[in-house]
Design an enzyme around this catalytic site. Structure first.
Site, PDB file in Angstrom:
ATOM      1  N   GLU A   1      -0.766   6.123  16.437  1.00 57.34           N
ATOM      2  CA  GLU A   1       0.534   6.053  15.745  1.00 57.34           C
ATOM      3  C   GLU A   1       1.565   5.484  16.710  1.00 57.34           C
ATOM      4  OE1 GLU A   1       1.509   9.267  13.114  1.00 57.34           O
ATOM      5  OE2 GLU A   1       3.560   9.284  13.874  1.00 57.34           O
TER       6      GLU A   1
ATOM      7  N   THR B   1       5.464   4.249  12.244  1.00 59.25           N
ATOM      8  CA  THR B   1       6.424   5.215  11.696  1.00 59.25           C
ATOM      9  C   THR B   1       7.609   4.496  11.029  1.00 59.25           C
ATOM     10  OG1 THR B   1       7.537   5.320  13.823  1.00 59.25           O
ATOM     11  CG2 THR B   1       5.891   7.020  13.375  1.00 59.25           C
TER      12      THR B   1
ATOM     13  N   HIS C   1       4.356   4.208   7.383  1.00 56.70           N
ATOM     14  CA  HIS C   1       4.879   5.474   6.879  1.00 56.70           C
ATOM     15  C   HIS C   1       6.026   5.120   5.940  1.00 56.70           C
ATOM     16  CE1 HIS C   1       3.323   7.938  10.553  1.00 56.70           C
ATOM     17  NE2 HIS C   1       2.411   7.134  10.037  1.00 56.70           N
TER      18      HIS C   1
ATOM     19  N   ARG D   1       8.386  12.963   3.160  1.00 58.50           N
ATOM     20  CA  ARG D   1       9.760  13.174   2.718  1.00 58.50           C
ATOM     21  C   ARG D   1      10.753  12.622   3.725  1.00 58.50           C
ATOM     22  NH1 ARG D   1      12.632  18.818   3.100  1.00 58.50           N
ATOM     23  NH2 ARG D   1      12.739  17.987   5.224  1.00 58.50           N
ATOM     24  N   GLY D   2      10.454  12.827   5.034  1.00 60.19           N
ATOM     25  CA  GLY D   2      11.426  12.496   6.079  1.00 60.19           C
ATOM     26  C   GLY D   2      12.286  13.709   6.374  1.00 60.19           C
ATOM     27  N   ASP D   3      12.878  13.684   7.576  1.00 56.67           N
ATOM     28  CA  ASP D   3      13.760  14.788   7.987  1.00 56.67           C
ATOM     29  C   ASP D   3      15.178  14.507   7.527  1.00 56.67           C
ATOM     30  OD1 ASP D   3      11.985  16.486   9.289  1.00 56.67           O
ATOM     31  OD2 ASP D   3      11.959  15.194  11.056  1.00 56.67           O
TER      32      ASP D   3
ATOM     33  N   ALA E   1       7.926  14.769  -0.766  1.00 56.48           N
ATOM     34  CA  ALA E   1       6.807  13.825  -0.618  1.00 56.48           C
ATOM     35  C   ALA E   1       6.007  13.727  -1.915  1.00 56.48           C
ATOM     36  CB  ALA E   1       5.922  14.265   0.546  1.00 56.48           C
TER      37      ALA E   1
ATOM     38  N   LYS F   1       0.502  18.435  -3.299  1.00 47.26           N
ATOM     39  CA  LYS F   1       0.506  17.013  -2.902  1.00 47.26           C
ATOM     40  C   LYS F   1      -0.884  16.410  -3.106  1.00 47.26           C
ATOM     41  CE  LYS F   1       2.511  17.376   1.370  1.00 47.26           C
ATOM     42  NZ  LYS F   1       3.235  16.985   2.603  1.00 47.26           N
TER      43      LYS F   1
END
Ligand code: FAD
Length: 317
Positions: free
Chosen positions: A18, A49, A94, A124-126, A144, A199
């Site tokens: 990653e 990312t 991502h 979802r992300g922060d 998500a 999910k």
């Protein structure tokens, strides 16, 4: 190629890496140099990312502070395309809910499909830095699972615009995040697992875990998943600790624990090159044990640790 298809066709475990896009204004060549070195291990997939914009305050000539939105690491889609072109391997972008309307997400998915990308890690992300809560865009995906549903719809030829003629079906294999030590917002493990199951039921094909430093947490997580009927591949995410500072920041940023035994070893080190040695040794031990357990692949987070990651993979494979 789809990640899920690749796993089905390959019995031998493999590695994936990653990477992060460079900071805005920096050259892509440093990233290519890192990837060039990692190609030694034939990764079939490299994840890239995605970083949402964040608000910063800039001082203006009149002395006032102005709140401006900046994206520090743009370029995910372009990097994915150039990895495929340059190294002839698959890239996994991502994609996050934060900062996107559903329409923008649809457009991004169309771009990715045209580029020839078959995989998405759907997140979802922060919340943006300095904000406590995740707030979706007015017409954006909230969790998500909503993004997974949107991708699944497009895989079935269902777009936001309903009157398209013979709409094209995309072909994305969908990965999602899982947290062996629980997502930090979830009040308890059971709550988090319930939404992870949702999910997968919504169409996620595989799970990539948050980093962990105690394999027991991963084994318990996998057992927990299996007993709840989550049967997709669960790819362990690993990161070496290479500095004393990292041993302090990783738990704060990622809500993960450094086991006492490992922390004591780090604490004894006289300098960061000793920490790097200890971190490599720990990650090698973790990797070997995970392979014995029968994981299909190992996923390494490379930010600021690509040399250490290369050393680990060389020792393990
Ligand atoms: P979700 O699965 O949506 O879960 C978020 C929280 O809400 C959890 O606490 C969950 O229990 C709860 N929840 C889920 N669904 C519901 C529901 N329907 N109702 C109520 N509660 C619910 N972030 C980035 O910004 N960019 C990246 O590139 C990136 N890459 C990552 C890669 C990996 C391998 C991992 C593990 C994480 C990555 N992240 C990235 C971080 C991730 O975006 C954050 O951890 C984020 O806070 C949660 O994302 P999620 O997809 O797990 O969210």
């Amino acid at each position: 190629m789809q990640f899920c298809e690749y796993i089905k066709k390959h019995d031998n475990p493999f590695v994936t890496f990653e990477i992060l896009p460079p900071l805005k204004g920096q050259s892509i060549n440093l990233l290519f140099d890192i990837l060039e070195q990692l190609m030694e291990f034939n990764p079939p997939f490299v994840n890239v990312t995605y970083h949402r914009s964040e608000y910063v305050y800039k001082k203006r000539e009149n002395g006032f502070l102005e709140k401006v939105s900046v994206r520090k690491r743009p370029g995910t889609v372009g990097i994915c395309a150039s990895i495929m072109h340059r190294f002839n391997i698959n890239s996994v972008p991502h994609l996050i809910c934060g900062g996107f309307t559903k329409q923008e997400t649809e457009d991004a998915l169309i771009d990715l499909h045209y580029i020839g990308i078959d995989n998405i890690l759907a997140l979802r992300g922060d919340p943006p830095k300095n904000e406590r809560e995740f707030i979706p865009e007015p017409d954006g995906n909230n969790y998500a699972i909503d993004l997974i549903r949107q991708i699944k719809n497009m895989n079935n030829g269902i777009y936001l615009e309903e009157d398209l003629k013979n709409p094209l079906k995309t072909n994305f294999c969908i990965g999602v995040a899982g947290y062996p030590e629980k997502h930090f917002e979830a009040p308890n493990m059971h709550y988090d697992m319930k939404f992870l199951k949702a999910k997968v039921d919504a169409g996620a094909d595989y799970i990539v875990t948050q980093m962990f430093f105690d394999n027991k947490k991963y084994f318990d997580f996998v057992n927990n998943c299996r007993s709840m009927g989550i049967n997709v591949p669960i790819i362990p995410g690993l990161k070496p600790v290479t500095t004393k500072k990292m041993a302090q920041t990783l738990p704060k940023v990622f809500h993960v624990e450094i086991p006492e035994e490992f922390y004591n070893e780090i604490d004894k080190c006289k300098n960061d090159s000793e920490v790097t040695e200890a971190g490599i040794e720990w990650a090698v031990k973790q990797s070997r044990e995970l392979l014995e357990f029968g994981v299909p692949s190992l996923h390494y987070f490379t930010l600021e640790t690509s040399k250490a990651v290369a050393e680990i993979v060389r020792k393990v494979f």
